[in-house]
Design an enzyme around this catalytic site. Structure first.
Site, mmCIF file in Angstrom:
data_model
loop_
_atom_site.group_PDB
_atom_site.id
_atom_site.type_symbol
_atom_site.label_atom_id
_atom_site.label_comp_id
_atom_site.label_asym_id
_atom_site.label_seq_id
_atom_site.Cartn_x
_atom_site.Cartn_y
_atom_site.Cartn_z
ATOM 1 C CB CYS A 8 -0.970 -0.018 1.184
ATOM 2 S SG CYS A 8 -0.181 0.016 2.804
ATOM 3 C CG ASN A 11 4.384 -1.754 5.270
ATOM 4 O OD1 ASN A 11 5.485 -2.062 5.692
ATOM 5 N ND2 ASN A 11 3.435 -2.644 5.134
ATOM 6 C CB CYS A 13 -3.672 1.594 7.044
ATOM 7 S SG CYS A 13 -3.494 3.049 8.102
HETATM 8 P P1 4NP Z 1 -1.816 2.785 4.073
HETATM 9 O O1 4NP Z 1 -2.454 4.125 4.671
HETATM 10 O O2 4NP Z 1 -1.260 3.114 2.717
HETATM 11 O O3 4NP Z 1 -2.992 1.862 4.000
HETATM 12 O O4 4NP Z 1 -0.759 2.327 5.059
HETATM 13 C C1 4NP Z 1 -1.735 5.323 4.752
HETATM 14 C C2 4NP Z 1 -0.884 5.526 5.811
HETATM 15 C C3 4NP Z 1 -0.186 6.722 5.907
HETATM 16 C C4 4NP Z 1 -0.350 7.694 4.939
HETATM 17 C C5 4NP Z 1 -1.193 7.466 3.867
HETATM 18 C C6 4NP Z 1 -1.882 6.254 3.777
HETATM 19 N N1 4NP Z 1 0.337 8.914 5.068
HETATM 20 O O5 4NP Z 1 0.127 9.796 4.209
HETATM 21 O O6 4NP Z 1 1.129 9.099 5.998
#
Ligand code: 4NP
Length: 156
Positions: A8, A11, A13
């Site tokens: 994703c 990393n 969620c």
């Molecule tokens: P993930 O979610 O891609 O599902 O892990 C996110 C976690 C952090 C961020 C964006 C999406 N961020 O912008 O910090």
């Protein structure tokens, strides 16, 4: 041996949740000889545990991911994994831009393994409420079953 990396953006969620949900589903059906990991295309959260909302959501289904630590996807991951499962179209495009043409076949949307299911992407829950994490979990369970079916077919 199937080596799978869930990817994703952060990393913290979706992909660590996918790692936990898929590992749990695979062990329930006795699927062996698989290696599972996850990574983010971005590097902001390197070394961090999963988001507390992600930990809580999967814990609600009896799965523990609190020990996982975020890392950034690196070029060598294209060699280390057979299946690189992206959560959304943006992750997929980023991975395709990092890889060589011969790697393109390994990189798929995770929900592509859920044949006939109309939703193609696992949406980013980071800026929403807890219900977004439950929605992610539902999608990850459906995609995990599809990937288990895919691996089972490939081995039969
Ligand atoms: P993930 O979610 O891609 O599902 O892990 C996110 C976690 C952090 C961020 C964006 C999406 N961020 O912008 O910090």
């Amino acid at each position: 041996m199937h080596r799978i990396c869930f990817v994703c953006l952060g990393n913290i969620c979706r992909s660590p949740m996918a790692q936990g949900v898929f590992a749990d589903a695979a062990s329930r059906v006795g699927l062996e000889d698989i290696a599972i990991d996850s990574a983010g295309t971005g590097g902001w959260h390197i070394g961090a545990p999963p988001d507390r909302r992600a930990i809580a959501a999967v814990a609600g289904r009896g799965i523990d991911i609190a020990h996982l630590r975020a890392r950034q996807f690196v070029a060598d991951d294209f060699n280390r994994f057979d299946i690189i499962a992206a959560m959304d179209a943006s992750n997929l495009a980023e991975l395709r831009s990092l890889g060589l043409p011969e790697h393109a076949g390994k990189v798929r949307l995770f929900l592509d393994f859920a044949r006939d299911f109309p939703v193609r992407e696992v949406p980013d829950p980071y800026y929403g409420g807890p219900e977004g994490f439950d929605r992610v979990l539902d999608l990850l369970e459906i995609a995990s079953q599809g990937l288990i079916d895919h691996i089972t077919r490939a081995r039969s």
